[in-house]
Design a protein around this motif. Structure first.
Motif, PDB file in Angstrom:
ATOM      1  N   UNK A 134       0.804  -1.202   0.000  1.00  0.00           N
ATOM      2  CA  UNK A 134       0.000   0.000   0.000  1.00  0.00           C
ATOM      3  C   UNK A 134       0.845   1.263   0.000  1.00  0.00           C
ATOM      4  N   UNK A 135       0.167   2.406  -0.063  1.00  0.00           N
ATOM      5  CA  UNK A 135       0.845   3.693  -0.054  1.00  0.00           C
ATOM      6  C   UNK A 135       1.369   4.014   1.338  1.00  0.00           C
ATOM      7  N   UNK A 136       2.552   4.608   1.440  1.00  0.00           N
ATOM      8  CA  UNK A 136       3.060   4.994   2.760  1.00  0.00           C
ATOM      9  C   UNK A 136       2.253   6.148   3.335  1.00  0.00           C
ATOM     10  N   UNK A 137       2.293   6.270   4.656  1.00  0.00           N
ATOM     11  CA  UNK A 137       1.602   7.348   5.345  1.00  0.00           C
ATOM     12  C   UNK A 137       2.642   8.284   5.956  1.00  0.00           C
ATOM     13  N   UNK A 138       2.371   9.569   5.892  1.00  0.00           N
ATOM     14  CA  UNK A 138       3.291  10.554   6.444  1.00  0.00           C
ATOM     15  C   UNK A 138       3.063  10.758   7.920  1.00  0.00           C
TER      16      UNK A 138
END
Length: 542
Positions: free
Chosen positions: A177-181
């Motif tokens: 999945x997309x990384x989270x900041x």
């Protein structure tokens, strides 16, 4: 929260105090040597440029995308010193991944090396992001060259930065999945830094107390003689906070590598008299397995270890027996904790080689069940953490934040237990735990058994679907150089140490290093898809 009273109020204040170290060597990169005065002069100049030329205001996001160059250190200090938020971009990311993070963070400016500047050119043009290019031979495209816009002698603008102001966005190193900041305030970053310093003093005090005539620890004098070798990326929380910021805070030398090469690391350890080696367990293995290990003087090392993944007990013993003064150590932290968490080292680590250590003055630990109820000592459940070093949330993702931060507690997603002496044991990730015919199998436990085999260099264990059992245990193993391994032999070896249901029913033996992300974590999902042998087979895979 319980917090350190006398922590600096902001990162700007921390960097201001670094000026006192003057001409002392701070950064060593290849043939370059930067003093603290050199670095702070560059910080002043870049800070002026950020505000005067690019109109960066407090709260604005400024992204940094480059390999470990001295300019990365300067950029981080300058960005946070003018009240902006430093957005750390993974230098390994593809064009699409960099595009996502730049858009997600809302960055207005990117400071990048030539490779990352080229890779983000299209995204920056589309998003209207200005670019400062570092270490490029000539100006090109829309990017401004560092040398053309950063002028030594300019003064740092006078900006007030408060403890609760946001300071950093570090993207989580998720394998799917997309990384989270993950957003952290100045207070959170600095409390983590103070926590690491506190632990160092406690450990050294204990060591001195065990020696005849042990003396009280003087942190300033201790730090003056210490140095780190940077073997992890600065965009990763470990490289940024416990390594880089510790050097800023306590006047320690930071030796930067162009890329990870065990023999080059050994050269630098000898040449620069390095005292602290903080990396992922694989890098410690690489040092010890180097055919040239005995040709270099590593007697200056006092600490060898790190985190990012569990260290097999066999590695702990090898570190303890292979360095003249280097003690094994490990820490348990996350991007969301600013790398801070329980730590284990020295005698404690040898006595409890599968533990990540005990809690610290500013950290609370709870073990809870699926409903969030606290579990008794010794029972396994999800690890929850609480303390002032926690991040404040995921940038622009309130639902993900609410799932992870509950009533001031961080749900780690890791499974573990605490024993009667308060030592924490990490058993696995909730998502990695294998449920085989109703029995829990912890990958870390099976991996530790595999690492006890003298011919195993790397090992990864994970679950794969099974029509009857639900999941079965699979392992991918890399043999040491010159060693031939057999799947049946490894299964028998593990079977002598663990229950039969924990023995991998599928074993793949592969050549070359296992795939890892930038945080040093093995990409098990990739191995599951590409390397694990089909059902019913176990053996060598090319």
């Amino acid at each position: 929260y319980q917090a350190f009273t006398y922590a600096p109020a902001s990162l700007r204040d921390l960097f201001q105090s670094a000026r006192a170290h003057g001409d002392k060597t701070f950064l060593v990169y290849e043939d370059e040597r930067w003093s603290f005065a050199d670095v702070m002069g560059a910080v002043d100049a870049l800070g002026h440029t950020l505000v005067d030329r690019y109109r960066v205001a407090p709260g604005d996001r400024v992204a940094v995308g480059m390999r470990n160059f001295p300019e990365w250190v300067v950029a981080f200090a300058a960005i946070t010193s003018v009240g902006a938020i430093s957005v750390s971009l993974n230098a390994w990311w593809s064009e699409d991944e960099l595009d996502y993070a730049l858009a997600d963070s809302g960055a207005t400016l990117l400071i990048a090396d030539g490779e990352r500047a080229e890779r983000t050119a299209s995204a920056c043009t589309r998003l209207g992001i200005a670019v400062i290019a570092v270490r490029t031979p000539q100006s090109g495209g829309a990017a401004d060259r560092w040398e053309d816009v950063v002028h030594l002698g300019d003064t740092l603008p006078d900006v007030t930065v408060s403890p609760d102001d946001d300071a950093t966005i570090l993207y989580t190193s998720g394998t799917t999945g997309r990384p989270k900041g993950a957003v952290s305030t100045n207070r959170a970053v600095l409390q983590a830094l103070m926590g690491f310093a506190c632990r160092a003093v406690v450990e050294r005090t204990r060591d001195d107390g065990e020696q005849p005539g042990g003396a009280e620890v003087d942190l300033a004098n201790e730090a003056a003689e210490q140095s780190f070798i940077l073997v992890v990326p600065l965009f990763h929380v470990t490289g940024c906070i416990p390594v880089m910021l510790s050097c800023f805070a306590f006047g320690m030398k930071l030796v930067m590598m162009y890329r990870w090469e065990p023999e080059r690391a050994l050269q630098l350890i000898e040449r620069e008299r390095i005292t602290t080696f903080i990396g992922v367990p694989t890098q410690s293995w690489d040092l010890l397995e180097s055919p040239k290990f005995d040709q270099f003087d590593t007697s200056s090392l006092r600490a060898v270890g790190g985190g990012g993944a569990p260290a097999p007990p066999a590695l702990v013993q090898r570190v303890a027996g292979s360095f003249a003064h280097g003690r094994p150590n490990i820490g348990y932290g996350m991007t969301e904790t600013n790398a801070y968490g329980p730590g284990n080292s020295g005698r404690d680590y040898l006595d409890h080689p599968t533990s990540t250590g005990r809690p610290t003055p500013i950290l609370e630990i709870a073990i809870r069940d699926a409903e969030g109820h606290a579990l008794p000592t010794g029972e396994s459940g999800e690890i929850w953490l609480k303390g002032p070093s926690l991040f404040r949330g995921y940038w622009g993702k309130p639902e993900a934040t609410a799932e992870t931060l509950v009533d001031g507690w961080l749900r780690t997603g890791d499974v573990g237990h605490v024993d009667g002496d308060h030592f924490l044991y990490i058993e696995d990730r909730l998502t990695d735990m294998i449920l085989r015919a109703g029995e829990n199998v912890y990958c870390a436990e099976v991996e530790a058994a595999l690492y006890e085999h003298p011919g195993v260099h790397e090992a990864a264990v994970f679950g794969v679907p099974h029509p009857r059992l639900g999941e079965e245990v699979a392992a991918v193993v890399v043999p040491k150089a010159g060693v031939t391994l057999d799947a049946a032999e490894l299964q028998a070896f593990v079977g002598q140490r663990l229950a039969a249901f924990k023995v991998p029913s599928r074993v793949a033996i592969v050549a070359g290093a296992l795939p890892r992300n930038a945080a040093g974590k093995i990409l098990k999902s990739q191995l599951r898809d590409e390397v694990a042998p089909p059902a019913g087979e176990g053996g060598a895979v090319p």
